[in-house]
Structure formats: C-alpha cells, structure tokens
Design an enzyme around this catalytic site. Sequence first.
Site, PDB file in Angstrom:
ATOM      1  N   ARG A 132     -31.815   4.581  50.019  1.00 54.94           N
ATOM      2  CA  ARG A 132     -31.785   3.839  48.917  1.00 54.94           C
ATOM      3  C   ARG A 132     -33.307   3.860  48.149  1.00 54.94           C
ATOM      4  O   ARG A 132     -33.583   4.085  46.990  1.00 54.94           O
ATOM      5  CB  ARG A 132     -31.574   2.204  49.148  1.00 54.94           C
ATOM      6  CG  ARG A 132     -31.662   1.621  47.742  1.00 54.94           C
ATOM      7  CD  ARG A 132     -30.923   0.495  47.606  1.00 54.94           C
ATOM      8  NE  ARG A 132     -30.890  -0.626  48.868  1.00 54.94           N
ATOM      9  CZ  ARG A 132     -32.022  -1.531  49.463  1.00 54.94           C
ATOM     10  NH1 ARG A 132     -32.904  -0.961  48.695  1.00 54.94           N
ATOM     11  NH2 ARG A 132     -31.682  -1.919  50.727  1.00 54.94           N
ATOM     12  N   TYR A 164     -23.442   4.570  22.577  1.00 49.88           N
ATOM     13  CA  TYR A 164     -22.208   5.074  23.656  1.00 49.88           C
ATOM     14  C   TYR A 164     -21.881   3.594  23.753  1.00 49.88           C
ATOM     15  O   TYR A 164     -22.324   2.541  24.189  1.00 49.88           O
ATOM     16  CB  TYR A 164     -22.936   5.734  24.745  1.00 49.88           C
ATOM     17  CG  TYR A 164     -21.824   5.787  25.954  1.00 49.88           C
ATOM     18  CD1 TYR A 164     -20.914   6.803  25.833  1.00 49.88           C
ATOM     19  CD2 TYR A 164     -22.061   5.282  26.917  1.00 49.88           C
ATOM     20  CE1 TYR A 164     -19.920   6.979  26.702  1.00 49.88           C
ATOM     21  CE2 TYR A 164     -20.922   5.117  27.896  1.00 49.88           C
ATOM     22  CZ  TYR A 164     -20.137   6.077  27.854  1.00 49.88           C
ATOM     23  OH  TYR A 164     -19.235   6.325  28.821  1.00 49.88           O
ATOM     24  N   ASP A 200     -31.711   8.002  24.665  1.00 46.60           N
ATOM     25  CA  ASP A 200     -30.415   8.769  25.432  1.00 46.60           C
ATOM     26  C   ASP A 200     -30.486  10.360  24.975  1.00 46.60           C
ATOM     27  O   ASP A 200     -29.880  10.637  23.829  1.00 46.60           O
ATOM     28  CB  ASP A 200     -29.152   8.025  25.074  1.00 46.60           C
ATOM     29  CG  ASP A 200     -28.152   8.496  25.977  1.00 46.60           C
ATOM     30  OD1 ASP A 200     -27.870   9.706  26.209  1.00 46.60           O
ATOM     31  OD2 ASP A 200     -27.003   7.637  26.208  1.00 46.60           O
ATOM     32  N   LYS A 254     -22.600  14.788  31.953  1.00 40.35           N
ATOM     33  CA  LYS A 254     -22.293  15.636  30.821  1.00 40.35           C
ATOM     34  C   LYS A 254     -22.730  17.202  31.052  1.00 40.35           C
ATOM     35  O   LYS A 254     -22.575  17.752  32.054  1.00 40.35           O
ATOM     36  CB  LYS A 254     -22.585  15.116  29.632  1.00 40.35           C
ATOM     37  CG  LYS A 254     -21.968  13.491  29.522  1.00 40.35           C
ATOM     38  CD  LYS A 254     -20.619  13.329  29.616  1.00 40.35           C
ATOM     39  CE  LYS A 254     -20.346  11.693  29.842  1.00 40.35           C
ATOM     40  NZ  LYS A 254     -20.963  10.760  29.028  1.00 40.35           N
TER      41      LYS A 254
HETATM   42  C1  LIG Z   1     -21.140   9.548  29.066  1.00 38.78           C
HETATM   43  C2  LIG Z   1     -22.381   8.826  28.335  1.00 38.78           C
HETATM   44  C3  LIG Z   1     -23.304   7.779  28.867  1.00 38.78           C
HETATM   45  C4  LIG Z   1     -22.790   6.898  30.236  1.00 38.78           C
HETATM   46  O1  LIG Z   1     -22.636   7.875  31.411  1.00 38.78           O
HETATM   47  P1  LIG Z   1     -21.912   7.698  32.643  1.00 38.78           P
HETATM   48  O2  LIG Z   1     -22.242   9.002  33.370  1.00 38.78           O
HETATM   49  O3  LIG Z   1     -20.300   7.950  32.102  1.00 38.78           O
HETATM   50  O4  LIG Z   1     -22.161   6.525  33.093  1.00 38.78           O
HETATM   51  C5  LIG Z   1     -24.225   7.331  28.186  1.00 38.78           C
HETATM   52  N1  LIG Z   1     -24.827   7.967  26.974  1.00 38.78           N
HETATM   53  C6  LIG Z   1     -23.863   9.000  26.584  1.00 38.78           C
HETATM   54  C7  LIG Z   1     -24.253   9.436  25.103  1.00 38.78           C
HETATM   55  C8  LIG Z   1     -22.816   9.505  27.149  1.00 38.78           C
HETATM   56  O5  LIG Z   1     -22.038  10.597  26.679  1.00 38.78           O
END
Ligand SMILES: *Cc1c(COP(=O)(O)O)cnc(C)c1O
Length: 386
Positions: free
Chosen positions: A46, A98, A170, A195
């Site tokens: 961890r 998001y 982000d 992604k």
């Molecule tokens: C998918 C996504 C998230 C969240 O990510 P997870 O891996 O699904 O928890 C946050 N920001 C954006 C822009 C996303 O497309």
Amino acid sequence: MRIETLLLHNGCEFDQQTGASSVPIYQASTFHQFDVDNPGQYDYTRSGNPTRQALEDTIAKLEGGCRGFAFASGMAAISTVFLLLSKGDHLIVSQDVYGGTYRVLTQVLNRFGIDSTFVDTTDSEAIIKALQPNTRALYVETPSNPTLKVTDLGLVAKIAKEHKLLSIVDNTFLTPYYQQPLAHGIDIVVHSATKFLGGHSDVVAGLVAVKETSLADQIKTLQNAFGAVLGVQDSWLILRGIKTLQARLDVSTKNAGILAEWLQDHKGIDHVYYTGLPDHDGHHLQNKQASGHGAVLSFDVGSGVQAKQLLQKIRLPLVAVSLGAVESILSYPVLMSHAAMPQEVRRKHGITDGLLRFSVGLENVEDLIDDLSQALDSKVSFAVAR
Ligand SMILES: *Cc1c(COP(=O)(O)O)cnc(C)c1O
C-alpha cells in the site's frame, strides 16, 4: 527528450537488476527487512511497490512533474486529490465536469463541509465571480465532456496563483502526448488511465502527477492513508499501454479529424463538436495550448429517437460508456455519462437528446464512415417512413 521518445525511454524500460525487457510484476504485499535499523525502500505494498513505482515515475516524467501516483481508478485518484482540502473549504469546478467527479463533490465531499461552485471555466470572469474568501482550489477539465469546451490553462494557472488556489486539471482526454498542464503552471494533473493511457478497454486505473515536492509529500501521505492504490498487474498493463500511446493517438486523432469533417457535411447531422474543426469555439486556444485535438468528438443527430435508431443500426463501435481505446466506442451521454443530470441542466450545457459521443479507434476510417453512413441513412429513411 521529446515526448515520443519519453514514452519508451523513461528509466522504466527495463529491469535494472536483470535487464528484463519489461518491469517485473512484483506480486507481493510485504517486503523482508534485512536490517530493521536500516529499512529498505519498500516495506508494504500500500505504501509502495516497485511495479507501481515504475508507473508512478513514468507519469511524472511524461507530465513534467516531480512525482507521480497510481490509484485504483480515475475516481480514486481524483477523490484522493480532493482530500487535500479541509472542512470549510470551497472549490470552483468546470461546469461540464466528468459525472463521477460531480457526484463525489455534490454527494460526498459536501457532507464533510467542502463546497463547490460549478462555472463555465472557459469564461475567466465567471471564475473570478465565483471566488469566495474560503476558495482553495480550481478544478478544470479541458477539453470538457461531451461538447469539448476548451479552457485556457495559462489563465487558470494565473488566476490560481493570484488568489493562492490549488489548480487541478483532468488531462484524461488529451494525455501528456498532446497537452502538459504542469508546463502551463498548473499544480496537479489527474488522469483516468482507464482511457487512452491504458488504451485497450481492459483496465481501470487512475494517475496523478504534481509539480512540487511539498505537494507530492502531501499526496503521498493521502495515498498511503486512504489506500486506494493501483494493483501491480494493472500497473504493468498501464505501463505497457503507455508504450504505444503515440502510435494509437496518431491514428485515432487522424481518423477523428476525417470523421468530424465527414459528419459535418452529412445532412442528417445538426452539429459536430470537435476542437479540430476551425469553426469550433475552442479551436484556436486548443492549437495554442495543445499539440493535437484528440480522438473524441460528439455530434447531434437531432432527436432522441434518431440517436437510438443509430445506436441500433451501428455495427463497428462498442455502444458503451468509456473512451480512449483501440476500438471505437459510441456513447449516448443522455442515458450514460449524464443520466443523473436533469434535462433542463443538460440542455443548458448542449447535451441534447440527439447527442452522441464518438471515441474514435484504430479501424480503417473508410469502414467507420461506411458504418456510420448505413446507420444514419437507415435512420433517415425510418424518419421519413414515419
Ligand atoms: C472516465 C473518466 C474519469 C473517471 O475515471 P475512472 O477510471 O472511470 O474512475 C474521470 N475523468 C474523465 C475525464 C473521465 O473520462
């Protein structure tokens, strides 16, 4: 070194001990201490693990940060970063953030006395207007989802500095291959590595990179305290995904540009949102602050009935949430990512019942066009027949 080379040569390309051509998966929860008076670098997974560390070092290098952190999901990364805030603090957040980020701010953190105001961050005056004496952070997504609004990163960093706010971006949609927020003066970058960085629709993961060591120390403490760390197998898969990021994004982005133009000329389409199109509001800003437009575009087919028809008829893309994979993914924001948003609020943000989001993959773009063409044409004839 340039980003294309850094994706492959970043200090984590082979095992320093054995020369193995990829980082070993250290499938271990704990580490033997050879001398309890002089503990080793790792004691418990961890708190740290060599496989995860390789990924954390890689994202730090790619984003130009001093340190990186890997989490069990994008939301685990984002939520852990929010724990930098305390009771009574206030944040200003991009209005079309998001859905999961919206949820953690409005259903969880609000219960702990952390309040958020959602504003159109493409309008710097709107940001200034939303400032409160207790505002501590500015949280931005650019380009935003699903209408791809572009926020000026340099301006956000400047406002944040002037008002002593933490700036958080982000960077999921563009990745460091196209956009490096820390270079614009942003403090923290967050990612859903699920992604583009992972890129194969087979891992859920989150990453953080920070510019300064004092902030890195705080996030390290929070990562260890909260414990939402990424497992070692998944860390390895993200490391592998990153190696092909350039090749995947080059093809997907090229395909997205061709598809966007084709869609724009199609009679059955009301509007196409893609920052690569010269008539997109954010086109010039995007060209200034990023080196590419990415693989995600949205388009409006006019109504919910027509959107559902198209989703029925389309053959190649996955019809699913998520984005950023080798295969194309077609999403329906109204019933998927933005289902929780009331219809009037959705409409205000341009998320109409006919809006579809296309994350363009590596297929031959002519096949994607043929597929969209048959799906749109059967949809149009259906509409006419009715
Ligand atoms: C998918 C996504 C998230 C969240 O990510 P997870 O891996 O699904 O928890 C946050 N920001 C954006 C822009 C996303 O497309």
